[in-house]
Scaffold this active site. Structure first.
Site, PDB file in Angstrom:
ATOM      1  N   LYS A 175       0.864  -1.189   0.000  1.00 22.21           N
ATOM      2  CA  LYS A 175       0.000   0.000   0.000  1.00 22.21           C
ATOM      3  C   LYS A 175       0.899   1.238   0.000  1.00 22.21           C
ATOM      4  O   LYS A 175       1.404   1.666   1.025  1.00 22.21           O
ATOM      5  CB  LYS A 175      -0.877  -0.026   1.258  1.00 22.21           C
ATOM      6  N   CYS A 283      13.487  10.586   7.394  1.00 22.50           N
ATOM      7  CA  CYS A 283      13.401  10.111   8.775  1.00 22.50           C
ATOM      8  C   CYS A 283      14.767  10.231   9.429  1.00 22.50           C
ATOM      9  O   CYS A 283      14.888  10.424  10.622  1.00 22.50           O
ATOM     10  CB  CYS A 283      12.933   8.667   8.797  1.00 22.50           C
ATOM     11  N   GLU A 381      10.148  15.914  15.413  1.00 22.62           N
ATOM     12  CA  GLU A 381      10.535  15.740  14.010  1.00 22.62           C
ATOM     13  C   GLU A 381       9.787  16.771  13.159  1.00 22.62           C
ATOM     14  O   GLU A 381       8.563  16.823  13.180  1.00 22.62           O
ATOM     15  CB  GLU A 381      10.155  14.327  13.552  1.00 22.62           C
TER      16      GLU A 381
END
Ligand code: NAD
Length: 478
Positions: A175, A283, A381
């Site tokens: 997905k 990330c 983040e």
């Protein structure tokens, strides 16, 4: 794109009422649209994968390696098309898009080469403390796996899951992210071209509900997820209902530690690569700069000048060092952090304004100096080209500051004293440390983090193990 979903070896249209729009972030304009897959189509994909599992998991390692090699070669052949799509849909500069393709190709090649020699080998005997028993171990496919991925490195993140899963003998339902819904279709096109058996690889595009339908499907044996901590928690909670395993690759707030004996110009290059590559949407972005106090002022001067020289713009109309943010939502989020920085009274060395380089979702590369440890910009983040800095006096202090985070994905250490750099690397509580280099990932090395950065490892033999189930067969001899 009228038939964007690849289910049971066929391209089909989506049955959901949700539409997915692909945008060009440099222009802030849509360029394609498709219908999402609904829960019934996710079910069809899982059923197809279940049906394909017995044959695929028993196909010899050479057969599987040949297919993986085929994926690598076919990706290579499509390089130019893929570069264009990554530039258009992600806003990646050409050279970054090219690196993504190299990475995906290398991943498929690596797993092909890793499993090829295993063909026909007997299972591994296990030494026992008695001759009365014999035992051997089999590494079997874990089963049908659901793979859910984000948008920042769509080709790569999917390759890091697909290649080892297929190598292990698993069948998969992938997905992709709704932000980049076209890129991973290449994997279905290649599967078609290679005549991969129907159902081994299925791809369903969709929004969060499509992802949730996959992660909540009773027919999968494992879920491997890359994305935000918020959704990772949901995925893990759902997996707990079924008591089934997960791999989670989540967020980060990584440190780059610059010691006083570094080459300042080289350090500037690495710092920029760690925060401006992919417009900071990594990330593993090294978004917290820790610099020795004796060189801090000199480094900041050079950083400011280098940040201001970066060429930012539409990668499709000229050579650029940094493109736009990939989605409007991400642009809004980064601008919210810039507003928080303002409200917190942070010292902005450069950047912070929205660029006027076009109608798209551009942000200036930004540096905040001497950011307090309790600032949201230091702890959260941001996922954009926003660097926060602090100074340290001693090595011990630098390590403590780097480790003071709820995340633990990566770190970079810059020092010409290699013995010290190694000691610092050992003391850092993260999954991957780069010494005098930045953001280099080989298919042979592991990927994954400690603490809030996730569970499990991708790439290398560890990435293969993530899709294998260990079975021992022990026999009484007498
Ligand atoms: P996201 O969590 O919003 O979405 C990731 C995927 O999950 C998408 O395909 C999305 O459609 C799907 N999804 C959304 N809701 C879902 C639900 N309820 N159930 C199942 N699936 C659902 O993340 P994003 O914004 O696409 O990506 C950015 C995040 O990914 C950042 O936090 C970044 O640090 C992280 N990331 C981590 C790594 C790593 O290797 N550690 C790599 C890339 C990105």
């Amino acid at each position: 794109m009228s038939t964007p979903h690849y289910i049971n070896g066929r391209w089909v249209s989506g049955n959901s009422i949700n539409r997915i729009t692909a945008y060009d972030p440099s222009l802030g304009q849509p360029f394609d649209e498709l219908d999402a897959a609904d829960a019934a189509q996710v079910d069809e994909a899982v059923t197809a994968a279940r049906r394909a599992l017995p044959n695929w998991s028993k196909a010899g390692a050479v057969t599987r390696a040949d297919y993986l090699q085929g994926f690598a070669d076919s990706l290579e052949e499509r390089r130019e098309n893929l570069i264009s799509l990554l530039m258009q849909n992600n806003g990646k500069p050409r050279h970054e898009a090219s690196v993504d393709i190299d990475d995906a190709v290398a991943t498929f090649r690596y797993y092909a080469n890793l499993i090829r020699p295993l063909n026909g080998q007997p299972d591994n005997a296990v030494a026992l403390p008695t001759v009365a028993f014999s035992s051997h171990v089999r590494l079997e496919a874990i089963g049908v796996v659901g793979l859910i991925v984000p948008w920042n490195f769509p080709l790569v993140t999917s390759a890091w899951k697909l290649a080892p899963a297929l190598a292990a003998g698993c069948t998969v339902v992938l997905k992709p992210s709704e932000i980049t819904p076209l890129i991973e279709q290449v994997y279905g096109q290649i599967a078609d071209e290679l005549e991969l058996p129907a159902g081994v690889l299925n791809i369903v595009m969709g929004l969060a509900d499509t992802g949730a339908a996959l992660s909540d499907h009773p027919g999968i044996d494992k879920l491997s997820f890359t994305g935000s901590n918020a959704v990772g928690s949901l995925v893990m909670r759902t997996a707990a209902t079924y008591c089934r395993p997960v791999t989670l690759e989540l967020g980060g707030k990584s440190a780059i530690l610059v010691f006083e004996d570094c080459d300042l110009d080289q350090a500037v290059e690495w710092i920029i690569a760690g925060i401006c590559w992919n417009a900071g949407q990594m990330c593993s972005a090294t978004s917290r700069l820790l610099v020795h106090e004796s060189i801090a002022d000199a480094l900041m001067l050079r950083l400011k000048s280098a940040f201001e020289k970066l060429r930012i713009g539409n990668p499709l109309t000229g050579e650029v060092d940094m493109g736009p943010l990939t989605s409007k939502a991400q642009w809004v989020k980064v601008n919210e952090y810039l507003a928080i920085a303002d409200a917190e009274g942070l010292h902005c060395l450069t950047g912070a304004g929205t660029l006027q380089s076009g109608p798209g979702w551009f942000v200036s590369p930004t540096i905040y100096c001497d950011v307090p440890s309790n600032s949201r910009l230091w702890t959260e983040e941001i996922f954009g080209p926003v660097l926060c800095t602090q100074r340290f006096a001693t090595q011990e202090q630098a390590v403590a500051m780097a480790n003071d985070s709820r995340f633990g994905l990566v770190a970079t250490v810059i020092s010409t004293d290699l013995a010290r750099a190694e000691r610092v690397a050992e003391a850092l509580d993260v999954g991957h440390v780069w010494i005098n280099s930045v953001q280099v990932v080989f298919a042979q090395t592991s990927w994954g983090g400690t603490k809030g950065s996730g569970i499990g490892r991708e790439l290398g033999p560890w990435g293969l193990s993530a899709y294998q189930s260990v079975k021992h067969i022990t026999r009484f001899i007498g």
